[in-house]
Motif scaffolding. Structure first.
Motif, PDB file in Angstrom:
ATOM      1  N   LEU A  14       0.829  -1.203   0.000  1.00  0.00           N
ATOM      2  CA  LEU A  14       0.000   0.000   0.000  1.00  0.00           C
ATOM      3  C   LEU A  14       0.866   1.257   0.000  1.00  0.00           C
ATOM      4  O   LEU A  14       0.613   2.201  -0.758  1.00  0.00           O
ATOM      5  CB  LEU A  14      -0.941  -0.003   1.207  1.00  0.00           C
ATOM      6  CG  LEU A  14      -1.885   1.194   1.315  1.00  0.00           C
ATOM      7  CD1 LEU A  14      -2.808   1.261   0.097  1.00  0.00           C
ATOM      8  CD2 LEU A  14      -2.689   1.110   2.594  1.00  0.00           C
ATOM      9  N   SER A  15       1.901   1.266   0.814  1.00  0.00           N
ATOM     10  CA  SER A  15       2.816   2.396   0.859  1.00  0.00           C
ATOM     11  C   SER A  15       3.492   2.598  -0.491  1.00  0.00           C
ATOM     12  O   SER A  15       3.608   3.730  -0.974  1.00  0.00           O
ATOM     13  CB  SER A  15       3.866   2.182   1.947  1.00  0.00           C
ATOM     14  OG  SER A  15       4.833   3.206   1.916  1.00  0.00           O
ATOM     15  N   THR A  16       3.923   1.523  -1.100  1.00  0.00           N
ATOM     16  CA  THR A  16       4.583   1.613  -2.404  1.00  0.00           C
ATOM     17  C   THR A  16       3.648   2.196  -3.452  1.00  0.00           C
ATOM     18  O   THR A  16       4.040   3.068  -4.233  1.00  0.00           O
ATOM     19  CB  THR A  16       5.098   0.228  -2.846  1.00  0.00           C
ATOM     20  OG1 THR A  16       6.068  -0.208  -1.891  1.00  0.00           O
ATOM     21  CG2 THR A  16       5.730   0.280  -4.219  1.00  0.00           C
ATOM     22  N   VAL A  17       2.408   1.740  -3.467  1.00  0.00           N
ATOM     23  CA  VAL A  17       1.436   2.245  -4.440  1.00  0.00           C
ATOM     24  C   VAL A  17       1.175   3.736  -4.219  1.00  0.00           C
ATOM     25  O   VAL A  17       1.151   4.528  -5.178  1.00  0.00           O
ATOM     26  CB  VAL A  17       0.122   1.427  -4.375  1.00  0.00           C
ATOM     27  CG1 VAL A  17      -0.992   2.107  -5.142  1.00  0.00           C
ATOM     28  CG2 VAL A  17       0.354   0.021  -4.883  1.00  0.00           C
ATOM     29  N   ILE A  18       1.002   4.143  -2.966  1.00  0.00           N
ATOM     30  CA  ILE A  18       0.757   5.561  -2.661  1.00  0.00           C
ATOM     31  C   ILE A  18       1.936   6.417  -3.109  1.00  0.00           C
ATOM     32  O   ILE A  18       1.754   7.461  -3.750  1.00  0.00           O
ATOM     33  CB  ILE A  18       0.482   5.742  -1.155  1.00  0.00           C
ATOM     34  CG1 ILE A  18      -0.873   5.153  -0.783  1.00  0.00           C
ATOM     35  CG2 ILE A  18       0.548   7.218  -0.751  1.00  0.00           C
ATOM     36  CD1 ILE A  18      -1.114   5.046   0.715  1.00  0.00           C
ATOM     37  N   CYS A  19       3.137   5.986  -2.792  1.00  0.00           N
ATOM     38  CA  CYS A  19       4.327   6.772  -3.137  1.00  0.00           C
ATOM     39  C   CYS A  19       4.592   6.789  -4.645  1.00  0.00           C
ATOM     40  O   CYS A  19       4.973   7.824  -5.199  1.00  0.00           O
ATOM     41  CB  CYS A  19       5.543   6.246  -2.381  1.00  0.00           C
ATOM     42  SG  CYS A  19       5.406   6.451  -0.597  1.00  0.00           S
ATOM     43  N   THR A  33       2.377  10.390   1.646  1.00  0.00           N
ATOM     44  CA  THR A  33       3.522   9.526   1.319  1.00  0.00           C
ATOM     45  C   THR A  33       4.397   9.284   2.540  1.00  0.00           C
ATOM     46  O   THR A  33       4.810   8.152   2.794  1.00  0.00           O
ATOM     47  CB  THR A  33       4.350  10.121   0.168  1.00  0.00           C
ATOM     48  OG1 THR A  33       4.801  11.429   0.521  1.00  0.00           O
ATOM     49  CG2 THR A  33       3.546  10.185  -1.113  1.00  0.00           C
ATOM     50  N   ILE A  34       4.639  10.325   3.299  1.00  0.00           N
ATOM     51  CA  ILE A  34       5.502  10.171   4.475  1.00  0.00           C
ATOM     52  C   ILE A  34       4.812   9.314   5.538  1.00  0.00           C
ATOM     53  O   ILE A  34       5.445   8.452   6.163  1.00  0.00           O
ATOM     54  CB  ILE A  34       5.926  11.541   5.016  1.00  0.00           C
ATOM     55  CG1 ILE A  34       6.882  12.195   4.005  1.00  0.00           C
ATOM     56  CG2 ILE A  34       6.573  11.427   6.387  1.00  0.00           C
ATOM     57  CD1 ILE A  34       7.278  13.608   4.325  1.00  0.00           C
ATOM     58  N   LEU A  35       3.518   9.509   5.737  1.00  0.00           N
ATOM     59  CA  LEU A  35       2.799   8.700   6.722  1.00  0.00           C
ATOM     60  C   LEU A  35       2.676   7.239   6.283  1.00  0.00           C
ATOM     61  O   LEU A  35       2.653   6.344   7.134  1.00  0.00           O
ATOM     62  CB  LEU A  35       1.423   9.291   7.009  1.00  0.00           C
ATOM     63  CG  LEU A  35       1.438  10.585   7.816  1.00  0.00           C
ATOM     64  CD1 LEU A  35       0.019  11.161   7.929  1.00  0.00           C
ATOM     65  CD2 LEU A  35       2.052  10.376   9.184  1.00  0.00           C
ATOM     66  N   GLU A  41       7.184   1.531   9.044  1.00  0.00           N
ATOM     67  CA  GLU A  41       8.042   1.486  10.246  1.00  0.00           C
ATOM     68  C   GLU A  41       7.272   0.932  11.439  1.00  0.00           C
ATOM     69  O   GLU A  41       7.801   0.120  12.197  1.00  0.00           O
ATOM     70  CB  GLU A  41       8.595   2.877  10.551  1.00  0.00           C
ATOM     71  CG  GLU A  41       9.512   2.927  11.750  1.00  0.00           C
ATOM     72  CD  GLU A  41      10.865   2.269  11.531  1.00  0.00           C
ATOM     73  OE1 GLU A  41      11.592   2.093  12.529  1.00  0.00           O
ATOM     74  OE2 GLU A  41      11.206   1.921  10.382  1.00  0.00           O
ATOM     75  N   VAL A  42       6.038   1.337  11.602  1.00  0.00           N
ATOM     76  CA  VAL A  42       5.220   0.826  12.707  1.00  0.00           C
ATOM     77  C   VAL A  42       5.027  -0.685  12.565  1.00  0.00           C
ATOM     78  O   VAL A  42       5.127  -1.431  13.551  1.00  0.00           O
ATOM     79  CB  VAL A  42       3.862   1.560  12.774  1.00  0.00           C
ATOM     80  CG1 VAL A  42       2.899   0.859  13.725  1.00  0.00           C
ATOM     81  CG2 VAL A  42       4.064   3.009  13.180  1.00  0.00           C
ATOM     82  N   ALA A  43       4.773  -1.145  11.345  1.00  0.00           N
ATOM     83  CA  ALA A  43       4.615  -2.584  11.118  1.00  0.00           C
ATOM     84  C   ALA A  43       5.912  -3.328  11.454  1.00  0.00           C
ATOM     85  O   ALA A  43       5.870  -4.426  12.028  1.00  0.00           O
ATOM     86  CB  ALA A  43       4.210  -2.843   9.669  1.00  0.00           C
ATOM     87  N   LEU A  44       7.045  -2.731  11.140  1.00  0.00           N
ATOM     88  CA  LEU A  44       8.323  -3.356  11.473  1.00  0.00           C
ATOM     89  C   LEU A  44       8.568  -3.367  12.980  1.00  0.00           C
ATOM     90  O   LEU A  44       9.147  -4.320  13.515  1.00  0.00           O
ATOM     91  CB  LEU A  44       9.467  -2.645  10.742  1.00  0.00           C
ATOM     92  CG  LEU A  44       9.518  -2.893   9.232  1.00  0.00           C
ATOM     93  CD1 LEU A  44      10.464  -1.912   8.562  1.00  0.00           C
ATOM     94  CD2 LEU A  44       9.918  -4.329   8.925  1.00  0.00           C
ATOM     95  N   LEU A  98      10.861   6.856  -1.447  1.00  0.00           N
ATOM     96  CA  LEU A  98       9.905   6.393  -0.439  1.00  0.00           C
ATOM     97  C   LEU A  98       9.200   5.115  -0.891  1.00  0.00           C
ATOM     98  O   LEU A  98       8.940   4.218  -0.084  1.00  0.00           O
ATOM     99  CB  LEU A  98       8.878   7.487  -0.138  1.00  0.00           C
ATOM    100  CG  LEU A  98       9.397   8.746   0.563  1.00  0.00           C
ATOM    101  CD1 LEU A  98       8.299   9.809   0.606  1.00  0.00           C
ATOM    102  CD2 LEU A  98       9.891   8.434   1.958  1.00  0.00           C
ATOM    103  N   ALA A  99       8.890   5.010  -2.177  1.00  0.00           N
ATOM    104  CA  ALA A  99       8.213   3.821  -2.707  1.00  0.00           C
ATOM    105  C   ALA A  99       9.077   2.570  -2.563  1.00  0.00           C
ATOM    106  O   ALA A  99       8.552   1.472  -2.350  1.00  0.00           O
ATOM    107  CB  ALA A  99       7.839   4.037  -4.171  1.00  0.00           C
TER     108      ALA A  99
END
Length: 117
Positions: A14-19, A33-35, A41-44, A98-99
């Motif tokens: 999801l992060s990759t797609v957004i970025c 994108t930053i969030l 990071e939270v998932a990690l 970021l992506a």
């Protein structure tokens, strides 16, 4: 594959797609994108806490423990580094940096899963 991997898979993609979308639309890094990278990071961090709990509970890592923890620490360093980059370079190209975080975290989580089991 355990639940931690699936969490990283969902959040990372999801992060990759957004970025990627923001980069393709020629936008500078923004809150979305930053969030999204912060969510990786939270998932990690959840993966880290879960792994520590599993080790304390007596589960053993099938592969080399140093390799597992090395992958996890490295994966956790990527999101802050990419966000720092995006703050310094406020161009659309930072969104592509970021992506890369989401995909890289996903690949590293897959490898950590192989090492664990």
């Amino acid at each position: 594959m355990d639940a931690y991997f699936w969490i990283i898979l969902a959040v990372g993609l999801l992060s990759t797609v957004i970025c990627l979308a923001a980069g393709i639309m020629k936008k500078a890094p923004n809150d979305a994108t930053i969030l999204s990278v912060a969510a990786v990071e939270v998932a990690l961090v959840v993966y880290l806490v879960g792994s520590i709990i599993r080790v304390i509970a007596g589960e053993t890592i099938a592969g080399e423990a140093w390799e597992f923890w090395g992958y996890l620490v490295t994966a956790m360093l990527l999101p802050p580094a990419a966000v720092y980059w995006s703050i310094l370079e406020r161009t659309r190209w930072s969104n592509f940096v970021l992506a890369a975080v989401g995909v890289t975290a996903l690949v590293m989580a897959a490898r950590m899963n192989q090492i664990w089991y």
